[in-house]
Scaffold this active site. Structure first.
Site, mmCIF file in Angstrom:
data_model
loop_
_atom_site.group_PDB
_atom_site.id
_atom_site.type_symbol
_atom_site.label_atom_id
_atom_site.label_comp_id
_atom_site.label_asym_id
_atom_site.label_seq_id
_atom_site.Cartn_x
_atom_site.Cartn_y
_atom_site.Cartn_z
ATOM 1 N N HIS A 245 0.831 -1.102 0.296
ATOM 2 C CA HIS A 245 0.186 0.214 0.495
ATOM 3 C C HIS A 245 0.786 1.179 0.036
ATOM 4 C CE1 HIS A 245 0.346 1.058 3.927
ATOM 5 N NE2 HIS A 245 0.252 -0.205 4.623
ATOM 6 N N CYS A 261 3.535 -4.136 6.819
ATOM 7 C CA CYS A 261 3.017 -4.269 5.077
ATOM 8 C C CYS A 261 4.370 -3.454 4.139
ATOM 9 C CB CYS A 261 1.755 -3.252 5.271
ATOM 10 S SG CYS A 261 0.522 -3.552 5.618
#
Length: 291
Positions: A245, A261
């Site tokens: 992301h 992440c």
């Protein structure tokens, strides 16, 4: 008889006093230059615009005490006389682009990477070097993009130049590759790099991103993170709660990291989003230093 003599003496004294006062006002010019007979002092002050009660900028002086400002005007100065003799400074080739402490190394890495312009690997800043370094900094979100080969620019260039894309066993399918050791990301298909390498920031200490082979399970252009209460733009999940992301913080702040992440710059998050789909293969190798 005595009274007549006294009156005569008084009359003579008055005449002397009057003649003396008139003499003090005859010549308004200190140099004694004559001209037309001036009028009384009061009229001269009025004609010259003098104030009856002087201001701080206007000292109490009689017009006859100072030379006339128009009696002998100063000659005007020629243009040549007003020119400065100080030479104009010559702008340097790298004006506004200071040299950094990693100049030669950055020149070397950017030459190896290619695509940022022609650099001379000599450790000396130049206009061409400045333009190339600034282009590199803008591409990878390094702030400020001032063309200086500082520590962040050096670190990013070194990591990108050292990335061995062949280490990612992608096969013939589209594969997203993550090098945790060098903190870089790229995409391959059939042994060919289709995008990248680019920079990333993965899990920090205590939240290390695990190596392994995965696949994209879900996509969302704007995912909400419940535990951390933050939006995750261009979300592509591939391992439990871990995914790709766009980062909402400065990517090059090495003191922080994600909770597992793979953080990306805006343009790279968009590019992977456009390329990927549910089922896209993800290969994660290495380990982030310090985790």
């Amino acid at each position: 008889m005595l009274r007549v003599r006294f009156l005569a003496r008084v009359a003579a004294l008055v005449v002397v006093v009057l003649v003396g006062v008139g003499a003090c006002a005859l010549d308004p010019q200190a140099n004694g230059a004559g001209g037309s007979t001036p009028g009384p002092v009061g009229l001269t002050e009025g004609a010259s615009g003098a104030s009856a009660s002087p201001t701080p900028e206007q000292p109490v002086t009689s017009p006859s005490a100072q030379p006339s400002r128009t009696a002998s005007p100063k000659p005007s100065r020629s243009p040549e006389a007003t020119k400065t003799t100080k030479p104009e400074p010559k702008p340097s080739a790298s004006a506004g682009c200071p040299q950094g402490e990693h100049q030669r190394a950055v020149e070397t890495y950017l030459t190896r990477l290619g695509g940022f312009g022609t650099l001379t690997v000599d450790g000396e800043q130049s206009a061409a070097d400045c333009a190339a370094i600034r282009k590199f900094q803008i591409r990878y979100g390094i702030s400020p993009p001032a063309g200086r080969a500082g520590p962040t620019t050096y670190d990013v260039a070194k990591r990108l130049a050292a990335t061995d894309t062949a280490r990612c066993k992608a096969g013939s399918r589209l594969t997203f590759c993550v090098d945790l050791t060098r903190q870089t990301v790229w995409a391959m298909r059939g042994g060919t790099v289709v995008t990248g390498p680019t920079v990333t920031r993965t899990g920090m200490s205590g939240f290390a991103t695990p190596a392994g082979t995965y696949s994209v399970g879900r996509k969302n252009p704007r995912e909400w993170s419940d535990p951390y209460e933050v939006w995750l733009p261009y979300w592509q999940q591939f391992n439990g709660g871990i995914g790709f992301h766009e980062t909402t913080t400065y990517l090059h702040d090495g003191a922080i990291g994600s909770h597992g992440c793979v953080n990306l710059l805006h343009r790279d998050a968009v590019r992977l989003w456009e390329l990927g789909s549910v089922g896209t293969r993800v290969v994660v190798i290495g380990r982030r230093p310090g985790t």
